[in-house]
Design a protein around this motif. Structure first.
Motif, PDB file in Angstrom:
ATOM      1  N   ARG A   1     141.490  73.955  61.399  1.00 38.08           N
ATOM      2  CA  ARG A   1     142.796  73.328  61.219  1.00 38.08           C
ATOM      3  C   ARG A   1     143.564  73.193  62.524  1.00 38.08           C
ATOM      4  NH1 ARG A   1     144.791  69.791  58.413  1.00 38.08           N
ATOM      5  NH2 ARG A   1     144.224  70.779  56.438  1.00 38.08           N
ATOM      6  N   SER A   2     143.570  74.248  63.336  1.00 36.90           N
ATOM      7  CA  SER A   2     144.379  74.210  64.562  1.00 36.90           C
ATOM      8  C   SER A   2     143.835  73.211  65.555  1.00 36.90           C
ATOM      9  CB  SER A   2     144.417  75.598  65.199  1.00 36.90           C
ATOM     10  OG  SER A   2     143.101  76.043  65.503  1.00 36.90           O
TER      11      SER A   2
ATOM     12  N   ALA B   1     143.998  69.208  63.729  1.00 35.89           N
ATOM     13  CA  ALA B   1     145.277  68.588  63.384  1.00 35.89           C
ATOM     14  C   ALA B   1     145.800  67.732  64.520  1.00 35.89           C
ATOM     15  CB  ALA B   1     146.293  69.659  63.015  1.00 35.89           C
TER      16      ALA B   1
ATOM     17  N   TYR C   1     146.023  65.648  53.816  1.00 38.64           N
ATOM     18  CA  TYR C   1     146.890  66.821  53.689  1.00 38.64           C
ATOM     19  C   TYR C   1     146.942  67.539  55.032  1.00 38.64           C
ATOM     20  CZ  TYR C   1     145.733  65.782  48.830  1.00 38.64           C
ATOM     21  OH  TYR C   1     145.521  65.155  47.639  1.00 38.64           O
ATOM     22  N   LYS C   2     147.805  67.044  55.870  1.00 39.82           N
ATOM     23  CA  LYS C   2     147.812  67.504  57.257  1.00 39.82           C
ATOM     24  C   LYS C   2     148.274  68.942  57.410  1.00 39.82           C
ATOM     25  CE  LYS C   2     149.284  65.890  61.806  1.00 39.82           C
ATOM     26  NZ  LYS C   2     150.091  64.874  62.529  1.00 39.82           N
ATOM     27  N   THR C   3     149.102  69.434  56.524  1.00 41.16           N
ATOM     28  CA  THR C   3     149.655  70.784  56.661  1.00 41.16           C
ATOM     29  C   THR C   3     149.024  71.790  55.696  1.00 41.16           C
ATOM     30  OG1 THR C   3     151.438  70.255  55.109  1.00 41.16           O
ATOM     31  CG2 THR C   3     151.865  69.856  57.448  1.00 41.16           C
TER      32      THR C   3
END
Length: 312
Positions: free
Chosen positions: A296-297, A300, A222-224
């Motif tokens: 996350r930042s 990714a 779930y990349k986003t």
């Protein structure tokens, strides 16, 4: 037949919300633990302090601690620590190191046997000289430092930078709170205590690795997905395993606490506390820390498109 599930299969409990309480609570307890460690200190056992330790059990089931202390101090071997322990009639005597080597230490034991032998049964007698105690302090300190460094290096190479930092913070948190437990409860800190700390470090590492492995897997799938939602999903997915491990381990340790006897009671109590702390830390400290680190930042951009497609 439907299997019993320890955690709902499609649970969406918001664990990240708990960080507003867990972070201040852990910070306060950790600061208090460090302050008490520097002011009160640990209750070092005979392994580290040296001297002679005796544990006596009254034959009548009753003991006058004041009278025992007065009699023991009259031996002329220095200040004596006398405490009740265990069941009714149990009392421990701790004599300081005597000058004169092994013969002087043996004289302490013989004097105590001659004086208290008619009223008490001697259940435990330990004598450690100053040279041995100093060597044990050095060996124990080196062992803890090297073991913790090895664990931290493993975490650094096992995970990406952000996950490794959060794992290290969680492990150090567990060590500080475990040492604080020794300070507050005044459990004797000896070689067995070092084994307990190292075991807790290993358990903490195990709990963190399980949750973070699922976190890394879900990041590729779930990349986003927002970080908080991703972390909640990771913990919910692994919660059944976490509950099973914690409960089975705690039940075993509880049996040792209740029926293991004096020899391992302290070790079992510390380990039982450690299981609770490590489970709490993996859910409420290490995982939420990733929100502030910026998981996350930074992550990714590291995940190749091919791996994302393969994971999906």
């Amino acid at each position: 037949m439907r299997l019993i599930r320890l955690w709902p299969e499609n649970s969406h409990f918001d664990f990240m919300r708990l960080r507003r309480f867990s972070f201040p609570l852990s910070a306060i307890i950790s600061i208090l633990a460090v302050i008490m460690l520097s002011t009160v200190g640990l209750n070092f056992g005979i392994d580290f302090k040296g001297g002679t330790l005796m544990e006596l059990q009254s034959k009548t089931g009753q003991v006058d601690v004041g009278a025992v202390r007065q009699t023991a101090e009259g031996f002329g071997f220095g200040e004596v620590e006398v405490q009740e322990f265990g069941n009714a009639g149990g009392v421990s005597l701790r004599f300081p190191i005597q000058s004169g080597g092994e013969a002087a230490q043996s004289a302490v034991v013989q004097k105590a046997r001659d004086t208290f032998g008619s009223q008490f049964d001697f259940q435990r007698v330990e004598t450690v000289g100053p040279r041995v105690s100093n060597e044990l302090v050095q060996s124990g300190t080196i062992g803890i430092v090297l073991s913790v460094l090895a664990v931290l290096l493993y975490l650094w190479f096992r995970f990406e930078r952000e996950l490794a930092i959060a794992s290290i913070i969680g492990t150090m948190h567990d060590i500080v709170l475990t040492v604080g437990f020794f300070v507050i409860t005044r459990h004797e800190f000896n070689m067995t205590s070092i084994a307990a700390i190292l075991t807790i470090v290993g358990y903490s590492l195990n709990e963190t690795v399980v949750v973070f492995d699922r976190t890394r897997e879900l990041m590729r799938r779930y990349k986003t997905m927002p970080t908080e939602e991703l972390l909640n999903l990771s913990i919910n997915h692994t919660m059944s395993r976490t509950i099973m491990t914690a409960v089975t381990t705690a039940l075993s340790l509880l049996a040792l606490v209740l029926f293991g006897g004096r020899a391992i009671e302290g070790f079992a109590q510390v380990m039982l506390y450690g299981v609770v702390i490590c489970t709490y830390s993996a859910i409420c400290i290490s995982s939420p820390m990733l929100i502030y680190i910026g998981l996350r930042s930074s992550e990714a951009a590291k995940v190749p498109e091919g791996k994302v497609a393969a994971a999906e």
